[in-house]
Design an enzyme around this catalytic site. Structure first.
Site, PDB file in Angstrom:
ATOM      1  N   ASP A  12       0.802  -1.225   0.000  1.00  0.00           N
ATOM      2  CA  ASP A  12       0.000   0.000   0.000  1.00  0.00           C
ATOM      3  C   ASP A  12       0.835   1.276   0.000  1.00  0.00           C
ATOM      4  O   ASP A  12       0.441   2.304   0.555  1.00  0.00           O
ATOM      5  CB  ASP A  12      -0.973   0.009   1.197  1.00  0.00           C
ATOM      6  CG  ASP A  12      -1.805  -1.253   1.229  1.00  0.00           C
ATOM      7  OD1 ASP A  12      -2.193  -1.728   0.152  1.00  0.00           O
ATOM      8  OD2 ASP A  12      -2.050  -1.778   2.331  1.00  0.00           O
ATOM      9  N   LYS A  15       1.864   1.954  -5.223  1.00  0.00           N
ATOM     10  CA  LYS A  15       2.402   1.372  -6.459  1.00  0.00           C
ATOM     11  C   LYS A  15       1.460   1.615  -7.640  1.00  0.00           C
ATOM     12  O   LYS A  15       1.904   1.968  -8.733  1.00  0.00           O
ATOM     13  CB  LYS A  15       2.586  -0.154  -6.281  1.00  0.00           C
ATOM     14  CG  LYS A  15       3.585  -0.509  -5.190  1.00  0.00           C
ATOM     15  CD  LYS A  15       3.648  -2.006  -4.960  1.00  0.00           C
ATOM     16  CE  LYS A  15       2.427  -2.597  -4.297  1.00  0.00           C
ATOM     17  NZ  LYS A  15       2.205  -2.228  -2.889  1.00  0.00           N
ATOM     18  N   GLY A  39      -4.423  -4.526  -3.701  1.00  0.00           N
ATOM     19  CA  GLY A  39      -5.426  -3.479  -3.833  1.00  0.00           C
ATOM     20  C   GLY A  39      -4.681  -2.250  -4.286  1.00  0.00           C
ATOM     21  O   GLY A  39      -4.006  -1.603  -3.497  1.00  0.00           O
ATOM     22  N   HIS A  40      -4.736  -1.979  -5.588  1.00  0.00           N
ATOM     23  CA  HIS A  40      -3.984  -0.850  -6.142  1.00  0.00           C
ATOM     24  C   HIS A  40      -4.969   0.230  -6.577  1.00  0.00           C
ATOM     25  O   HIS A  40      -5.932  -0.058  -7.282  1.00  0.00           O
ATOM     26  CB  HIS A  40      -3.143  -1.308  -7.338  1.00  0.00           C
ATOM     27  CG  HIS A  40      -2.019  -2.236  -6.952  1.00  0.00           C
ATOM     28  ND1 HIS A  40      -1.064  -2.645  -7.847  1.00  0.00           N
ATOM     29  CD2 HIS A  40      -1.693  -2.806  -5.770  1.00  0.00           C
ATOM     30  CE1 HIS A  40      -0.195  -3.436  -7.223  1.00  0.00           C
ATOM     31  NE2 HIS A  40      -0.572  -3.560  -5.965  1.00  0.00           N
ATOM     32  N   GLN A 224       2.058  -6.054  -3.348  1.00  0.00           N
ATOM     33  CA  GLN A 224       2.599  -6.203  -1.983  1.00  0.00           C
ATOM     34  C   GLN A 224       3.918  -5.424  -1.815  1.00  0.00           C
ATOM     35  O   GLN A 224       4.257  -4.613  -2.661  1.00  0.00           O
ATOM     36  CB  GLN A 224       2.778  -7.683  -1.623  1.00  0.00           C
ATOM     37  CG  GLN A 224       1.476  -8.434  -1.403  1.00  0.00           C
ATOM     38  CD  GLN A 224       0.783  -8.869  -2.672  1.00  0.00           C
ATOM     39  OE1 GLN A 224       1.391  -9.361  -3.593  1.00  0.00           O
ATOM     40  NE2 GLN A 224      -0.519  -8.686  -2.742  1.00  0.00           N
TER      41      GLN A 224
HETATM   42  P1  GDP Z   1      -0.671   0.155  -3.563  1.00  0.00           P
HETATM   43  O1  GDP Z   1      -1.260  -1.089  -3.016  1.00  0.00           O
HETATM   44  O2  GDP Z   1       0.800   0.254  -3.343  1.00  0.00           O
HETATM   45  O3  GDP Z   1      -1.031   0.403  -5.005  1.00  0.00           O
HETATM   46  O4  GDP Z   1      -1.309   1.341  -2.732  1.00  0.00           O
HETATM   47  P2  GDP Z   1      -2.869   1.506  -2.316  1.00  0.00           P
HETATM   48  O5  GDP Z   1      -3.623   1.979  -3.502  1.00  0.00           O
HETATM   49  O6  GDP Z   1      -3.360   0.323  -1.604  1.00  0.00           O
HETATM   50  O7  GDP Z   1      -2.739   2.606  -1.196  1.00  0.00           O
HETATM   51  C1  GDP Z   1      -2.234   3.866  -1.451  1.00  0.00           C
HETATM   52  C2  GDP Z   1      -3.319   4.898  -1.147  1.00  0.00           C
HETATM   53  O8  GDP Z   1      -2.742   6.178  -1.059  1.00  0.00           O
HETATM   54  C3  GDP Z   1      -4.353   5.010  -2.266  1.00  0.00           C
HETATM   55  O9  GDP Z   1      -5.584   5.372  -1.712  1.00  0.00           O
HETATM   56  C4  GDP Z   1      -3.786   6.114  -3.138  1.00  0.00           C
HETATM   57  O10 GDP Z   1      -4.769   6.776  -3.902  1.00  0.00           O
HETATM   58  C5  GDP Z   1      -3.223   7.030  -2.087  1.00  0.00           C
HETATM   59  N1  GDP Z   1      -2.050   7.812  -2.475  1.00  0.00           N
HETATM   60  C6  GDP Z   1      -1.007   7.465  -3.266  1.00  0.00           C
HETATM   61  N2  GDP Z   1      -0.073   8.438  -3.266  1.00  0.00           N
HETATM   62  C7  GDP Z   1      -0.534   9.426  -2.461  1.00  0.00           C
HETATM   63  C8  GDP Z   1      -0.024  10.686  -2.025  1.00  0.00           C
HETATM   64  O11 GDP Z   1       1.074  11.126  -2.388  1.00  0.00           O
HETATM   65  N3  GDP Z   1      -0.825  11.391  -1.166  1.00  0.00           N
HETATM   66  C9  GDP Z   1      -2.023  10.941  -0.738  1.00  0.00           C
HETATM   67  N4  GDP Z   1      -2.741  11.709   0.092  1.00  0.00           N
HETATM   68  N5  GDP Z   1      -2.522   9.753  -1.109  1.00  0.00           N
HETATM   69  C10 GDP Z   1      -1.787   9.018  -1.955  1.00  0.00           C
HETATM   70  P1  IMO Z   2      -0.922  -4.273  -2.104  1.00  0.00           P
HETATM   71  O1  IMO Z   2      -0.650  -4.853  -3.469  1.00  0.00           O
HETATM   72  C1  IMO Z   2      -0.827  -4.814   2.216  1.00  0.00           C
HETATM   73  C2  IMO Z   2      -0.801  -8.953   3.681  1.00  0.00           C
HETATM   74  C3  IMO Z   2      -2.018  -9.464   4.413  1.00  0.00           C
HETATM   75  C4  IMO Z   2      -1.356 -10.460   5.346  1.00  0.00           C
HETATM   76  C5  IMO Z   2      -0.256 -11.056   4.487  1.00  0.00           C
HETATM   77  C6  IMO Z   2      -0.626 -12.365   3.825  1.00  0.00           C
HETATM   78  O2  IMO Z   2      -2.187  -3.512  -2.068  1.00  0.00           O
HETATM   79  O3  IMO Z   2       0.259  -3.587  -1.566  1.00  0.00           O
HETATM   80  P2  IMO Z   2      -2.194 -12.984   1.790  1.00  0.00           P
HETATM   81  O4  IMO Z   2      -3.668 -12.791   1.591  1.00  0.00           O
HETATM   82  O5  IMO Z   2      -1.360 -12.327   0.744  1.00  0.00           O
HETATM   83  O6  IMO Z   2      -1.806 -14.416   1.986  1.00  0.00           O
HETATM   84  O7  IMO Z   2      -1.879 -12.252   3.194  1.00  0.00           O
HETATM   85  O8  IMO Z   2       0.025 -10.087   3.485  1.00  0.00           O
HETATM   86  N1  IMO Z   2      -1.082  -8.385   2.350  1.00  0.00           N
HETATM   87  C7  IMO Z   2      -1.042  -7.082   2.058  1.00  0.00           C
HETATM   88  N2  IMO Z   2      -0.824  -6.011   2.844  1.00  0.00           N
HETATM   89  N3  IMO Z   2      -1.024  -4.637   0.902  1.00  0.00           N
HETATM   90  C8  IMO Z   2      -1.211  -5.697   0.091  1.00  0.00           C
HETATM   91  O9  IMO Z   2      -1.261  -5.604  -1.246  1.00  0.00           O
HETATM   92  C9  IMO Z   2      -1.275  -6.994   0.670  1.00  0.00           C
HETATM   93  N4  IMO Z   2      -1.457  -8.229   0.176  1.00  0.00           N
HETATM   94  C10 IMO Z   2      -1.322  -9.073   1.207  1.00  0.00           C
HETATM   95  O10 IMO Z   2      -2.671  -8.425   5.115  1.00  0.00           O
HETATM   96  O11 IMO Z   2      -0.725  -9.778   6.408  1.00  0.00           O
HETATM   97 MG    MG Z   3      -2.795  -1.672  -1.753  1.00  0.00          MG
END
Ligand code: GDP
Ligand code: IMO
Ligand code: MG
Length: 458
Positions: A12, A15, A39-40, A224
């Site tokens: 999170d 990416k 979850g991107h 991840q």
């Molecule tokens: P990922 O799993 O690495 O793709 O990241 P996620 O989408 O799960 O979580 C990142 C969250 O932060 C999302 O809700 C993005 O829209 C948000 N985000 C990304 N970059 C920034 C930033 O520079 N500032 C803020 N406020 N939110 C951001």
């Molecule tokens: P993104 O792509 C954050 C964590 C789960 C758990 C561990 C194993 O959005 O960065 P799994 O279901 O993969 O066997 O769970 O990994 N986990 C993540 N944490 N962001 C993710 O994906 C994750 N995908 C798995 O919470 O601790």
């Molecule tokens: Mg994510």
């Protein structure tokens, strides 16, 4: 040329947003590991896309490939495709025939094993671990197998009785539809037909190499983060694949020289977050009602200082919208942790870093960065190999003066020098500690809310 995007912390980091940003100059975007546990988020103007399996390049209409290192839930695949089509996009998605398929019994076993464990991992419940187990155990069923009814039936007839025995005899539970061979055959051969009809399957490595040989730019999207990598993460609180750069080779069929001649960009969130169990050394007070399940991180009764930390954690969580994209769980929050980033920089060989969420930290009096750990009386500056040791680390911090809330859209359009001075100090400290150039700075979730210093795809 290839550009590989890697999560440098615990997932999170942002990416998806970076893949969308750099995706402008790419021709193909490929995921190389993980499945619908990811979850991107991609934010474009008023539109927000949350993708769990499809590469984030779908939003820009790029050719997207789900690589052989991924595990594929066909139901999620088609649901995400249909949902994007309903929103007016025209996704072009290919799936590696060598990728493994997640079956309903994998999800069931994921749940059963989590329930059974004293120290649950806090998985996303998507069957990720059990599917990779079957891959390694040479009893997995691959995307290519769905296209051949005879092969599919033979493989199901081998594996399903074993799974039934595990559910019934090991865990003492009843089997349901998820372990009915005819039911599974019917549904999954149907998915195979749809994959074939839509011409979606590819021989991943060959396909990608031929696109590169034709002069196309390939962007690789890790899911991840480094600290939940099965090899380089905090085992056993990890996911079951390799988000680090080595995974980009094995998970696509492109050679290490191909990946290594390109750029490898580490995505850094300006603070730390974690969903699920396991240590988080720089953690501010824990999430209320959450039981991390790891001894070292049990919530303690709150002191005054603890209450201030709790407030700070809640502030950052709410400002940053730190709630899981897949499960909605509140994310645990902490300060930026340099030992984690050093570990990630080495494990993947970052050529650049993107640091985001600088806007989220605005308005705090001071911002801390964990610079090293004390482990059993010795100062260390990277992550120790065992999770028990990592859980025992106390953190040495450096404190930075905070920066004010400003008009981030204006800053994003004016460029780096428009950032508040204290934020620049913070960023430059990180850059110099990692000895890796800063490629971009995120000041908001939107595509335009990024200051781009270096765009490796153009
Ligand atoms: P990922 O799993 O690495 O793709 O990241 P996620 O989408 O799960 O979580 C990142 C969250 O932060 C999302 O809700 C993005 O829209 C948000 N985000 C990304 N970059 C920034 C930033 O520079 N500032 C803020 N406020 N939110 C951001
Ligand atoms: P993104 O792509 C954050 C964590 C789960 C758990 C561990 C194993 O959005 O960065 P799994 O279901 O993969 O066997 O769970 O990994 N986990 C993540 N944490 N962001 C993710 O994906 C994750 N995908 C798995 O919470 O601790
Ligand atoms: Mg994510």
């Amino acid at each position: 040329m290839t550009v590989t995007i890697i999560g440098s912390q615990l997932g999170d980091e942002g990416k998806g947003g970076t893949v969308d940003l750099y995706g402008e100059g790419a021709d193909v975007v490929v995921r190389y590991q993980g499945g619908d546990n990811a979850g991107h988020t991609v934010v474009v103007g008023d539109e927000t896309y949350e993708l769990s399996l499809l590469p984030s390049g779908v939003v820009r209409g790029k050719t997207c490939v789900i690589g052989n290192g991924c595990v594929v839930n066909p139901e999620t695949l088609f649901d995400e495709l249909d949902a994007l089509r309903e929103r007016g996009l025209d996704p072009d998605v290919r799936v590696a025939e060598r990728a493994h398929v997640i079956f309903p019994y994998h999800r069931r076993l994921d749940g059963i094993e989590e329930e059974d464990k004293d120290e649950e991992v806090g998985t996303t419940g998507r069957g990720i671990g059990p599917t990779y187990e079957d891959k390694a155990g040479r009893r997995g069923i691959r995307v290519g197998d769905l296209l051949d009814e005879e092969v599919l039936r033979t493989r199901l007839e081998y594996v399903v009785p074993q799974k039934r025995a595990v559910v019934e005899d090991v865990f003492g539970k009843e089997c349901g539809e998820e372990l009915d061979i005819d039911e599974l055959f019917e549904t999954y051969s149907g998915y195979g037909e749809r994959l074939a009809e839509e011409g979606m399957t590819v021989n991943c490595g060959d396909y990608l190499q031929s696109r590169i040989d034709d002069g196309d730019e390939v962007l690789l999207e890790g899911a991840q983060g480094t600290l939940i990598d099965i090899d380089h993460g905090n085992y056993p609180f990890v996911t079951s694949s390799n988000p680090t750069a080595g995974g980009a080779c094995t998970g696509t069929g492109l050679g290490p020289t191909e990946i290594g001649q390109g750029e490898i960009v580490g995505i850094v969130k300006g603070y730390a977050t974690r969903v699920g169990s396991g240590p988080l050394p720089t953690e501010l007070a824990g999430v209320e009602g959450d039981t991390p399940g790891y001894e070292g991180s049990e919530a303690q009764p709150l002191s005054d200082a603890g209450e201030r930390e709790e407030e700070l954690a809640t502030y950052i969580r709410d400002e940053g919208g730190e709630y899981g994209t897949v499960t909605g769980r509140p994310r645990r929050v902490g300060w930026l942790d340099l030992p984690v980033l050093r570990h990630a920089t080495r494990a993947s060989g970052f050529t650049g870093v993107v640091v985001g969420h600088i806007d989220v930290l605005a308005g705090l009096d001071e911002v801390q960065v964990g610079v090293s750990y004390d482990l059993d009386g010795t100062e260390i500056d990277t992550v120790p190999p065992t999770t028990e040791e990592w859980g025992r680390c106390s953190v040495n911090y450096r404190t930075f003066d905070g920066w004010p809330e400003v008009d981030w859209d204006a800053v994003a359009s004016e460029g780096y020098d428009a950032l508040p001075e204290n934020a620049r100090d913070y960023l430059e400290f990180v850059e110099s500690e990692l000895e890796t150039p800063l490629y971009a700075v995120g000041v908001g979730p939107g595509r335009d809310q990024t200051i781009v210093l270096e765009n490796p795809t153009t």
